[in-house]
Scaffold this motif. Sequence first.
Motif, PDB file in Angstrom:
ATOM      1  N   GLY A  17       0.646  -1.107  -0.008  1.00 23.50           N
ATOM      2  CA  GLY A  17      -0.032  -0.187   0.131  1.00 23.50           C
ATOM      3  C   GLY A  17       0.858   1.396  -0.026  1.00 23.50           C
ATOM      4  O   GLY A  17       2.127   1.119   0.193  1.00 23.50           O
ATOM      5  N   LEU A  18       0.187   2.569  -0.239  1.00 31.46           N
ATOM      6  CA  LEU A  18       0.730   3.497  -0.455  1.00 31.46           C
ATOM      7  C   LEU A  18       1.880   4.020   0.929  1.00 31.46           C
ATOM      8  O   LEU A  18       3.010   4.484   0.755  1.00 31.46           O
ATOM      9  CB  LEU A  18      -0.007   4.785  -0.386  1.00 31.46           C
ATOM     10  N   HIS A  19       1.213   3.830   2.065  1.00 32.31           N
ATOM     11  CA  HIS A  19       2.218   3.864   3.302  1.00 32.31           C
ATOM     12  C   HIS A  19       2.652   2.620   3.884  1.00 32.31           C
ATOM     13  O   HIS A  19       3.324   2.618   5.019  1.00 32.31           O
ATOM     14  CB  HIS A  19       1.273   4.417   4.452  1.00 32.31           C
ATOM     15  N   ARG A  20       2.979   1.420   3.173  1.00 32.14           N
ATOM     16  CA  ARG A  20       3.324   0.281   3.423  1.00 32.14           C
ATOM     17  C   ARG A  20       2.944   0.064   4.960  1.00 32.14           C
ATOM     18  O   ARG A  20       3.329  -0.623   5.907  1.00 32.14           O
ATOM     19  CB  ARG A  20       4.802   0.326   3.584  1.00 32.14           C
ATOM     20  N   ASP A  52      -2.764  -3.006  -8.309  1.00 35.41           N
ATOM     21  CA  ASP A  52      -1.413  -1.972  -8.628  1.00 35.41           C
ATOM     22  C   ASP A  52      -1.990  -0.466  -8.522  1.00 35.41           C
ATOM     23  O   ASP A  52      -1.129   0.305  -8.257  1.00 35.41           O
ATOM     24  CB  ASP A  52      -0.932  -2.349 -10.139  1.00 35.41           C
ATOM     25  N   THR A  53      -3.138  -0.415  -8.642  1.00 37.11           N
ATOM     26  CA  THR A  53      -3.653   1.011  -8.476  1.00 37.11           C
ATOM     27  C   THR A  53      -4.810   1.110  -7.710  1.00 37.11           C
ATOM     28  O   THR A  53      -5.409   2.442  -7.590  1.00 37.11           O
ATOM     29  CB  THR A  53      -4.181   1.174  -9.942  1.00 37.11           C
ATOM     30  N   THR A  54      -5.541   0.359  -6.930  1.00 38.76           N
ATOM     31  CA  THR A  54      -6.419   0.419  -6.126  1.00 38.76           C
ATOM     32  C   THR A  54      -6.510  -0.271  -4.700  1.00 38.76           C
ATOM     33  O   THR A  54      -5.863  -1.370  -4.997  1.00 38.76           O
ATOM     34  CB  THR A  54      -7.780  -0.056  -6.889  1.00 38.76           C
ATOM     35  N   THR A  55      -6.981   0.281  -3.835  1.00 41.46           N
ATOM     36  CA  THR A  55      -7.154  -0.320  -2.424  1.00 41.46           C
ATOM     37  C   THR A  55      -8.593  -0.427  -2.421  1.00 41.46           C
ATOM     38  O   THR A  55      -9.373   0.453  -2.242  1.00 41.46           O
ATOM     39  CB  THR A  55      -6.509   0.509  -1.518  1.00 41.46           C
TER      40      THR A  55
END
Length: 95
Positions: A17-20, A52-55
């Motif tokens: 994720g973006l913030h790991r 790859d682009t969505t959570t």
Amino acid sequence: MAAADGIVAEFRAFGAGLHRDKFCVRSAFDIIDRCETAGVGILGIEGFYLTDTTTIPQLDHILDLSAGMTAYDVARQFLRHGEGLPLFYEFTFHG
């Protein structure tokens, strides 16, 4: 909250994720173990599918532990419920 931040920092290399800050089930079990050892309360756990682009939040994979923040066995049972699914988990800690 410093103890919880330290626990997450230990596992961030394995995070996604973006913030790991979302973890596979194996790391999530290890995080629960560390929280139990350190006496860190867990308020909740949320499951997500990641692309790859969505959570994508999974509403049927949310655990609210705010009434019993030291319910580590309940947290483990929750993770077992999702085993075999490609879920990643995010934690909310007490503090």
